[in-house]
Design a protein around this motif. Sequence first.
Motif, PDB file in Angstrom:
ATOM      1  N   SER A 283      25.166  -1.013 -16.607  1.00 56.71           N
ATOM      2  CA  SER A 283      24.375  -2.206 -16.788  1.00 56.71           C
ATOM      3  C   SER A 283      22.808  -1.783 -17.150  1.00 56.71           C
ATOM      4  CB  SER A 283      24.038  -2.609 -15.391  1.00 56.71           C
ATOM      5  OG  SER A 283      25.414  -2.867 -14.731  1.00 56.71           O
TER       6      SER A 283
ATOM      7  N   GLY B 134      28.214  -4.465 -24.761  1.00 55.90           N
ATOM      8  CA  GLY B 134      28.977  -4.078 -23.727  1.00 55.90           C
ATOM      9  C   GLY B 134      30.351  -4.587 -23.509  1.00 55.90           C
TER      10      GLY B 134
ATOM     11  N   SER C 141      28.396 -15.697 -14.936  1.00 56.93           N
ATOM     12  CA  SER C 141      27.529 -14.401 -14.694  1.00 56.93           C
ATOM     13  C   SER C 141      27.399 -13.551 -15.895  1.00 56.93           C
ATOM     14  CB  SER C 141      28.033 -13.715 -13.316  1.00 56.93           C
ATOM     15  OG  SER C 141      27.368 -12.672 -13.099  1.00 56.93           O
ATOM     16  N   ARG C 142      26.265 -13.329 -16.501  1.00 53.97           N
ATOM     17  CA  ARG C 142      26.142 -12.314 -17.533  1.00 53.97           C
ATOM     18  C   ARG C 142      25.304 -11.112 -17.224  1.00 53.97           C
ATOM     19  NH1 ARG C 142      29.099 -12.166 -22.023  1.00 53.97           N
ATOM     20  NH2 ARG C 142      27.179 -11.731 -22.896  1.00 53.97           N
ATOM     21  N   GLN C 143      25.911 -10.209 -16.693  1.00 55.42           N
ATOM     22  CA  GLN C 143      25.085  -8.834 -16.640  1.00 55.42           C
ATOM     23  C   GLN C 143      25.069  -8.101 -17.693  1.00 55.42           C
ATOM     24  OE1 GLN C 143      23.757  -7.885 -13.422  1.00 55.42           O
ATOM     25  NE2 GLN C 143      23.038  -5.842 -14.174  1.00 55.42           N
ATOM     26  N   PRO C 144      23.714  -7.983 -18.267  1.00 59.84           N
ATOM     27  CA  PRO C 144      23.597  -7.219 -19.579  1.00 59.84           C
ATOM     28  C   PRO C 144      24.275  -5.949 -19.432  1.00 59.84           C
ATOM     29  CG  PRO C 144      21.352  -8.160 -18.890  1.00 59.84           C
ATOM     30  CD  PRO C 144      22.216  -8.343 -17.810  1.00 59.84           C
ATOM     31  N   MET C 145      25.091  -5.400 -20.187  1.00 55.54           N
ATOM     32  CA  MET C 145      25.671  -4.176 -20.299  1.00 55.54           C
ATOM     33  C   MET C 145      25.547  -3.489 -21.653  1.00 55.54           C
ATOM     34  SD  MET C 145      27.095  -4.342 -17.245  1.00 55.54           S
ATOM     35  CE  MET C 145      28.627  -3.214 -17.226  1.00 55.54           C
ATOM     36  N   ARG C 146      25.531  -2.250 -21.710  1.00 56.85           N
ATOM     37  CA  ARG C 146      25.613  -1.586 -22.835  1.00 56.85           C
ATOM     38  C   ARG C 146      26.527  -0.285 -22.698  1.00 56.85           C
ATOM     39  NH1 ARG C 146      20.007  -0.816 -23.202  1.00 56.85           N
ATOM     40  NH2 ARG C 146      19.822  -2.870 -24.424  1.00 56.85           N
TER      41      ARG C 146
END
Length: 101
Positions: free
Chosen positions: A100, A83, A35-40
């Motif tokens: 996110s 992230g 699961s790769r939830q885009p984070m920053r």
Amino acid sequence: MCGGLTAYLESKNFSNVNDLTGIVLPLIGTHAELSRQPMRAQVNSSDCLHCGKCVKSCRDGANQALTLSDSGMPIVDANRCDGCSLCTKVCPVGAMSVVSV
């Protein structure tokens, strides 16, 4: 060390260390299944001390996604930041967070 291992095996009802061999193999998946939830990274400017520790850690141990403005405020390069949260670990006041996107 042997005593600790023996105690652990007994507490988990294993008869010997060979019972552990291969036990997690059914749980291993592919990289695509992660699961790769885009984070920053995000800077809370009201808490930031302008110390630059986040920028140094990102430069030396991550993606060089942070730079300092002329006033010393960290700037996040959205194209470089993945992230990783390294900046949040070194910030002495918790001004850095990862959100996110």
